[in-house]
Design an enzyme around this catalytic site. Structure first.
Site, short mmCIF file in Angstrom:
data_model
loop_
_atom_site.label_atom_id
_atom_site.label_comp_id
_atom_site.label_asym_id
_atom_site.label_seq_id
_atom_site.Cartn_x
_atom_site.Cartn_y
_atom_site.Cartn_z
N CYS A 1 0.86 -1.18 0.00
CA CYS A 1 0.00 0.00 0.00
C CYS A 1 0.90 1.23 0.00
CB CYS A 1 -0.90 -0.01 1.23
SG CYS A 1 -1.72 1.57 1.51
N CYS B 1 -3.17 7.55 -1.88
CA CYS B 1 -4.50 7.67 -2.49
C CYS B 1 -5.55 8.19 -1.51
CB CYS B 1 -4.95 6.33 -3.05
SG CYS B 1 -3.64 5.26 -3.55
N THR C 1 -3.96 5.13 7.26
CA THR C 1 -2.96 4.71 6.30
C THR C 1 -1.94 5.82 6.03
OG1 THR C 1 -4.45 3.15 5.25
CG2 THR C 1 -2.69 4.01 3.88
N GLU D 1 -0.19 1.77 9.09
CA GLU D 1 -1.36 2.45 9.64
C GLU D 1 -1.03 2.89 11.06
OE1 GLU D 1 -1.94 -0.23 7.57
OE2 GLU D 1 -3.04 0.91 6.07
N HIS E 1 -12.46 5.71 -2.98
CA HIS E 1 -11.47 4.74 -2.47
C HIS E 1 -11.85 3.31 -2.86
CE1 HIS E 1 -7.65 4.67 -0.55
NE2 HIS E 1 -7.99 3.66 0.22
N TYR F 1 -9.33 0.61 -5.16
CA TYR F 1 -8.97 -0.80 -4.94
C TYR F 1 -9.00 -1.61 -6.23
CZ TYR F 1 -8.93 -0.31 0.15
OH TYR F 1 -8.62 0.03 1.44
N CYS G 1 -5.04 -0.61 -7.13
CA CYS G 1 -3.88 -0.99 -6.29
C CYS G 1 -3.86 -2.47 -5.96
CB CYS G 1 -3.84 -0.14 -5.02
SG CYS G 1 -4.98 -0.64 -3.71
N GLU H 1 -7.19 -5.47 4.61
CA GLU H 1 -7.62 -4.18 4.07
C GLU H 1 -8.56 -4.36 2.89
OE1 GLU H 1 -4.99 -1.52 1.96
OE2 GLU H 1 -5.56 0.05 3.36
#
Ligand code: SF4
Ligand code: FE
Length: 483
Positions: A98, A102, A189, A255, A290, A294, A297, A445
């Site tokens: 990650c 973003c 994050t 995180e 978001h 996904y 990513c 996640e």
């Protein structure tokens, strides 16, 4: 635009108050557990200077007309939305982690259209303030932590009904200079790799919760902000010598629990304060962006996992077995299905009143709901192909040991032509993505990031227009005539 080294240097200027394993960390930038996550964010800066990726990694600012890093851009077309997903897949492929940036990117776009509509309807000046902030972000090429998730306490109670009123971020004081806020944001994050914190409410709110309808931006090292670093599975391997057992030699994510202990925010950086009617819209849009993310990513990380599983089968001599080939095809099919959803919700996006483009919310939620399932199946197949050795293998120290190293080398050998060390490296990479530090991003996640699956189901039921589907059925079955 900042270069990657300039980004790293800019983080050094921040004076974070951060704790990990019960100790205060004086230098987060060089901390061996944090550093790989910073490398991932630095990659978003480095790739922007690579001519091969210029189209994906950069954009022309709608605010200044200058060339900017895409991570600070307001989407001006569906093409921008598509390019965002392609960029995210690319960086996922390069990092298998990650890369954190973003959340701020998605927050900018959600804030832009929502504050525009607030000003239009209420006569406030949030949009002007927000755009001033974003101009600064673009000019300095900053990483911003979009902070939404509150700790939430008892899930059956609204923010103001909680036994502890601080379980959602709230305004505790207003004066002529600004506001004072208190509370916390959970699992944030990239918090320690960010220059600024952009805080938003976490849920739709009613009038009784108006103190919780608050959005603002502050420098990440503002007085009163405390970071408690979240540990990850196998994280202390990063403290060991060597580079095999970490699995991913360069990159990671992180995180943190971000505590806001009476933090002062000047009015110029306040973008919502009491307008509870707009909290739901902001949440829905940020989450939608978001959930689109996904579809990029996770697919990039999936590409690395599929490649690693394929190599593991070659290194063990199993690559030609038909069931292995079938499993790899299945992994590709699932991964590309996620990508299709990411591209589809982008291509079907539309213009909002502020001019910024929004994804198709139904398709973005379908994208994310698939992400709560498919990476698990891809990971299951990768573990199937890798074999049990992925989790029972001796350590790098044993491989390097002057006396027993020869046994590790001899008995972990697969096909004769491939060095044992290569086989170990690939197996550790699979372990990292499916069970280790990267599993935070690829597995849990995928389930809970950008909202847990039930949140997507609610959005899907809201967006699906069941009435129209029923009408189609009534017409074709002869109950009703077509309009
Ligand atoms: Fe970006 Fe994916 Fe990390 Fe979210 S989970 S910040 S979309 S890389
Ligand atoms: Fe995420």
């Amino acid at each position: 635009m900042k270069t990657a080294p300039e980004y790293v240097e800019s983080l050094r200027k921040l004076n974070f108050k951060v704790y990990m394993f019960g100790e205060k960390i004086e230098n987060p930038v060089d901390h061996p557990i944090i550093r790989p996550s910073m490398n991932s964010v630095a990659k978003t800066y480095a790739l922007a200077f690579d001519p091969r990726y210029e189209d994906l990694m950069t954009a022309t600012s709608s605010l200044s007309g200058k060339k900017i890093n895409r991570f600070t851009h307001l989407h001006q077309s569906t093409n921008d939305l598509v390019n965002k997903v392609k960029m995210q897949r690319l960086i996922g492929q390069k990092t298998a982690a990650c890369y954190q940036r973003c959340v701020g990117f998605d927050a900018f776009n959600a804030m832009d259209s929502t504050t525009f509509e607030m000003d239009r309807d209420l006569g406030t000046e949030y949009h002007r303030r927000f755009r001033d902030f974003l101009r600064y972000v673009q000019e300095e090429d900053l990483t911003v932590d979009g902070a939404m998730t509150d700790p939430k306490g008892n899930r059956s109670l609204s923010p103001s009904r909680q036994a502890d009123p601080d379980l959602y971020v709230r305004v505790v004081e207003k004066n002529d200079k600004g506001i004072i806020v208190r509370g916390a944001k959970a699992h944030q994050t990239g918090a320690l790799n960010s220059h600024q914190l952009l805080v938003m409410p976490t849920a739709a709110l009613g009038a009784e919760d108006s103190a919780y309808a608050v959005s603002f931006a502050v420098p990440a090292d503002t007085e009163g902000i405390l970071y408690i670093y979240g540990r990850q599975s196998c994280d202390t391997r990063k403290l060991e010598d060597g580079s095999i057992d970490v699995g991913n030699c360069f990159y990671g994510g992180h995180e943190a629990l971000v505590v806001l202990e009476d933090v002062f925010v000047p009015w110029e950086r306040v973008f919502m304060c009491g307008e509870y009617m707009y909290a739901g819209t902001l949440v829905e849009r940020f989450a939608g962006y978001h959930r689109q993310s996904y579809g990029g990513c996770k697919v990039g990380v999936g590409d690395v996992l599929i490649g690693a599983a394929s190599l593991a089968s070659e290194y063990s001599g199993a690559a030609k077995a038909s069931h292995i080939r079938d499993k790899l095809i299945e992994m590709i099919h699932l991964n590309e299905t996620l990508y299709s959803c990411g591209i589809a919700c982008s291509a079907q996006g539309s213009r909002t009143a502020s001019g910024t483009y929004l994804i198709d919310l139904l398709l973005a939620n379908v994208c994310k709901l698939n992400v709560t399932r498919f990476p698990y199946e891809i990971a299951r197949l990768a573990e199937d192909i890798a074999g049990g050795i992925m989790v029972t293998m001796p350590s790098e120290q044993d491989l390097r040991h002057p006396e027993i190293g020869k046994y590790v080398d001899k008995f972990l050998k697969g096909v004769a032509e491939v060095p044992t060390e290569h086989r170990m490296r690939i197996l550790r990479l699979i372990e990292n993505i499916t069970l280790g530090t990267a599993a935070v991003g690829y597995r849990t996640e995928s389930m809970h990031g950008a909202g847990s699956p039930q949140a997507q189901r609610i959005m899907i039921s809201r967006q699906a227009d069941m009435g129209q589907k029923q009408k189609l059925a009534r017409v074709l079955s002869g109950i009703e005539e077509e309009d």
